[in-house]
Design an enzyme around this catalytic site. Structure first.
Site, short mmCIF file in Angstrom:
data_model
loop_
_atom_site.label_atom_id
_atom_site.label_comp_id
_atom_site.label_asym_id
_atom_site.label_seq_id
_atom_site.Cartn_x
_atom_site.Cartn_y
_atom_site.Cartn_z
N ASN A 45 97.63 -7.72 72.46
CA ASN A 45 97.97 -6.44 73.05
C ASN A 45 96.69 -5.76 73.39
OD1 ASN A 45 97.16 -5.67 70.30
ND2 ASN A 45 98.96 -4.17 70.43
N GLU A 47 94.23 -4.77 71.14
CA GLU A 47 93.60 -4.30 70.27
C GLU A 47 92.33 -5.02 69.63
OE1 GLU A 47 96.22 -3.12 67.19
OE2 GLU A 47 97.23 -1.62 68.42
N ARG A 104 76.35 8.82 83.27
CA ARG A 104 76.32 9.59 84.63
C ARG A 104 77.51 10.86 84.65
NH1 ARG A 104 76.53 4.24 88.33
NH2 ARG A 104 77.47 3.28 86.49
N HIS A 138 70.27 8.45 81.56
CA HIS A 138 70.37 8.83 82.75
C HIS A 138 70.00 10.51 82.85
CE1 HIS A 138 71.77 8.70 86.92
NE2 HIS A 138 72.69 9.97 86.74
N LYS A 201 67.25 12.73 100.65
CA LYS A 201 68.79 12.20 101.08
C LYS A 201 69.57 13.57 101.55
CE LYS A 201 70.11 10.34 97.37
NZ LYS A 201 70.83 9.30 96.51
N ARG A 203 73.70 13.78 103.23
CA ARG A 203 75.03 13.20 103.50
C ARG A 203 75.48 13.33 104.74
NH1 ARG A 203 77.14 10.44 99.66
NH2 ARG A 203 76.69 10.89 97.30
N ASP A 229 63.75 3.83 89.48
CA ASP A 229 64.97 4.63 89.11
C ASP A 229 65.57 3.98 87.75
OD1 ASP A 229 67.50 6.17 89.29
OD2 ASP A 229 67.78 5.32 91.21
N THR A 237 72.07 3.02 97.35
CA THR A 237 70.88 4.08 97.53
C THR A 237 69.87 3.31 97.87
OG1 THR A 237 72.26 5.79 96.54
CG2 THR A 237 70.10 6.10 96.48
#
Length: 325
Positions: A45, A47, A104, A138, A201, A203, A229, A237
């Site tokens: 299951n 677990e 993130r 991050h 950047k 959008r 990065d 990106t």
């Protein structure tokens, strides 16, 4: 005599989950030890059950787990390992998560959203962890989510040493792929004594879920551009950023990132990209649908092994990074 005194010597023990045992084995080899044997299985299951096959009483335990997909399964396994160590009377438990899960989700962007990175820290604390060690978080504020010491390791020395050995940094420009990575790019410029550029950047208001590169700020024409990065996930990106740099006259474009998440179409995008080389570390296993010809993988295990040794001997982890953390 009313006191019984017993001589006690600190002893270090390394533990590894099943997500990426090869990295833990590398760390153990460098430290001249082996991973503590563990019986681990997943029931029908789903677990998870774990049991350590040696006594861990009084040990300084370091639990290594890389949180690749499926992230939730490996996170739960590490929590269960920590709980087992606490109940078996380990003296101190350090969670070693080279790639911090849910990093993130470190803040709320809109109402009714979680801060999952904080939740993960709370889970580790509740399970019994005394300390967390991770590589290139991050967001730096994640260090404050855990109620205890957090050792924030930087992969920059590992990546920078390789780049300096292979490329002429006098003709190099370090490029931040967005505004959020400017501090990281600035650290790179100090290390390489190189120029700095930033990709702004914006959008596209007419196309949903599409990022349009608006402007490159800085000198890139005729330069070897180094995009930096903390991770490559789907690679959309960073590949778009590479195209923008080439369109503006960059001599060559390379990338240096710590975590190779490489989800979905990442391999195809990188193979078709303008990159000359993509440099990553092995904080995560490389598992893609097709080989990435431009990929160079550097080992992070010497850095993790040295940091573990510093923690165990009550030394200084920040001394490994000239006081930065």
């Amino acid at each position: 005599m009313t006191v019984v005194k017993k001589p006690f010597e600190k002893h270090l023990m390394l533990f590894s989950g099943r997500a990426y045992p090869e990295l833990a084995d590398e760390v153990a080899t460098l430290m001249g030890t082996t991973i503590v044997p563990m019986r681990a299985l997943s029931y029908a299951n789903s677990e998870i059950y774990v049991r350590f096959e040696e006594s861990v009483r009084g040990c300084d335990a370091f639990v290594i787990q890389s949180h690749c997909a499926p992230v939730n399964e490996w996170l739960m396994e590490q929590l269960i390992m920590v709980d087992a160590l606490k109940r078996a009377s380990a003296k101190r438990i350090t969670v070693v998560a080279p790639f911090y899960p849910y990093a993130r989700q470190d803040k709320k962007h809109a109402g009714r959203e979680p801060i999952s990175a904080r939740l993960v820290a709370d889970l580790f604390h509740t399970a019994g962890a005394d300390r967390i060690m991770s590589v290139d978080l991050h967001a730096a504020q994640i260090q404050g989510f855990f109620d205890g010491p957090v050792d924030h390791l930087w992969a920059l020395p590992v990546l920078a040493d390789y780049i300096q050995s292979k490329y002429d940094t006098s003709q190099m420009t370090v490029v931040s792929p967005d505004a959020g990575r400017v501090r990281l790019a600035d650290m790179w410029t100090d290390r390489l004594n190189a120029k700095l550029a930033i990709i702004h950047k914006r959008r596209d208001p007419d196309v949903a879920n599409t990022v349009a590169v608006h402007e490159v700020v800085g000198e890139v024409e005729g330069q070897v551009c180094l995009l930096v990065d903390d991770m490559i996930d789907t690679a959309g990106t960073i590949c778009q950023a590479a195209e923008a740099l080439k369109a503006r006259g960059a001599k060559a474009v390379i990338a240096a990132t710590t975590h190779a998440v490489l989800s979905g179409p990442a391999a195809q995008r990188l193979n078709a990209s303008a990159f000359e080389e993509v440099i990553v570390t092995n904080t995560l296993p490389i598992a893609t649908s097709e080989p990435i010809e431009k990929l160079t993988v550097l080992s992070i295990s010497p850095l993790i092994a040295e940091a573990i040794q510093q923690v165990f001997t009550d030394g200084s982890v920040t001394s490994l990074f000239n006081g930065q953390s």
